[in-house]
Design a protein around this motif. Structure first.
Motif, short mmCIF file in Angstrom:
data_model
loop_
_atom_site.label_atom_id
_atom_site.label_comp_id
_atom_site.label_asym_id
_atom_site.label_seq_id
_atom_site.Cartn_x
_atom_site.Cartn_y
_atom_site.Cartn_z
N SER A 20 59.02 10.06 20.19
CA SER A 20 59.61 8.95 20.93
C SER A 20 61.03 8.62 20.46
O SER A 20 61.79 7.98 21.18
N ILE A 72 63.34 10.78 20.04
CA ILE A 72 64.28 11.73 20.65
C ILE A 72 63.99 11.79 22.16
O ILE A 72 63.62 12.84 22.69
N PRO A 73 64.16 10.67 22.86
CA PRO A 73 63.76 10.61 24.27
C PRO A 73 64.52 11.55 25.19
O PRO A 73 64.03 11.89 26.27
N ASP A 74 65.71 12.01 24.80
CA ASP A 74 66.49 12.91 25.64
C ASP A 74 66.15 14.38 25.39
O ASP A 74 66.74 15.27 26.01
N THR A 75 65.19 14.63 24.50
CA THR A 75 64.76 15.99 24.20
C THR A 75 63.39 16.23 24.82
O THR A 75 62.46 15.44 24.63
N ARG A 76 63.27 17.32 25.58
CA ARG A 76 61.98 17.66 26.18
C ARG A 76 61.14 18.45 25.17
O ARG A 76 61.61 19.41 24.56
N LYS A 116 56.77 10.07 27.40
CA LYS A 116 57.23 10.63 28.66
C LYS A 116 58.00 11.93 28.48
O LYS A 116 58.05 12.76 29.41
N ASN A 117 58.63 12.13 27.32
CA ASN A 117 59.40 13.34 27.09
C ASN A 117 58.57 14.50 26.55
O ASN A 117 59.11 15.56 26.22
N ASP A 177 61.34 21.42 34.78
CA ASP A 177 62.22 20.32 34.42
C ASP A 177 63.33 20.28 35.46
O ASP A 177 64.23 21.13 35.47
N LYS A 185 65.80 18.28 35.93
CA LYS A 185 67.14 17.97 35.45
C LYS A 185 67.83 19.21 34.90
O LYS A 185 69.02 19.44 35.14
#
Length: 211
Positions: free
Chosen positions: A15, A17-21, A45-46, A60, A62
């Motif tokens: 959580s 690192i929300p911008d990392t999938r 969510k990630n 993904d 994005k």
């Protein structure tokens, strides 16, 4: 089997690192049993968790990346589940997560799988890093050595796109390592260690009396 508190702990780290999938799958050691905490756990969510033994593709939107994976629901899987698969239609980067490679843990023909069209095959199960096909298929190995037989560097595989092609390199990351050390014994060193052993034995006897 991971404990519930362990899943909560690692999920909390994800959580941050929300911008990392994050794509996660269970292997043969932590395979998903009937009462496994994996089954009902709610990930951030990630995080994408492949929760069954059927190959699943997740896109993904994005990043225009397709990731394929499956989890073990049995400790051993002797069927070559990956050998007949092909990437889905669609432009983008197609990455296969594959755990196994021996007779009892999803045997696979790496060259055949690579020829089916995947841009990269990220392999797990073997602890030592191994590049099978340059920029196309590799065992990243364990981040840290698991036992004394795991010699050499440990780390992770880093990949990036260059003009539409995936380029990878191994990044050493481990905080510790096992190394083989050869000791040459001479007559003098043998006498030294014999004398030192007698001193230790006397000290142990004194400590035993005091206790």
């Amino acid at each position: 089997q991971p404990l519930l508190r362990e899943l909560k702990e690692v999920n909390n780290l994800f959580s941050t690192i929300p911008d990392t999938r994050v794509y996660l799958m269970a292997g043969n050691h932590d395979y998903i049993k009937a009462d496994s905490f994996y089954r009902d756990f709610q990930w951030e969510k990630n995080v994408t968790f492949f929760k069954n033994e059927q190959l699943t593709c997740v896109k993904d939107e994005k990043l225009d990346v397709y990731v394929y994976g499956l989890s073990y629901e049995h400790q051993e899987i002797e069927n070559p589940l990956y050998d007949s698969i092909h990437p889905a239609e669609g432009e983008g980067v197609h990455i296969l997560l594959a755990h196994g490679g021996d007779a009892k843990h999803i045997p696979m023909n790496i060259k055949s799988i690579a020829a089916s069209g995947f841009d990269y095959i990220a392999l797990g199960h073997i602890h030592k890093p191994q590049i099978l096909i340059r920029d196309n298929a590799a065992y990243a190995g364990a981040l840290e050595p698991v036992d004394r037989n795991d010699l050499g560097d440990h780390g992770y595989i880093e990949g990036h796109l260059e003009n539409g092609r995936l380029k990878t390199n191994f990044v050493p990351f481990a905080c510790r390592s096992y190394e083989q050390i050869l000791l040459m014994e001479t007559e003098e060193s043998a006498l030294f260690f014999a004398g030192q052993r007698q001193i230790w034995q006397k000290e142990w006897k004194i400590q035993a009396r005091l206790q």
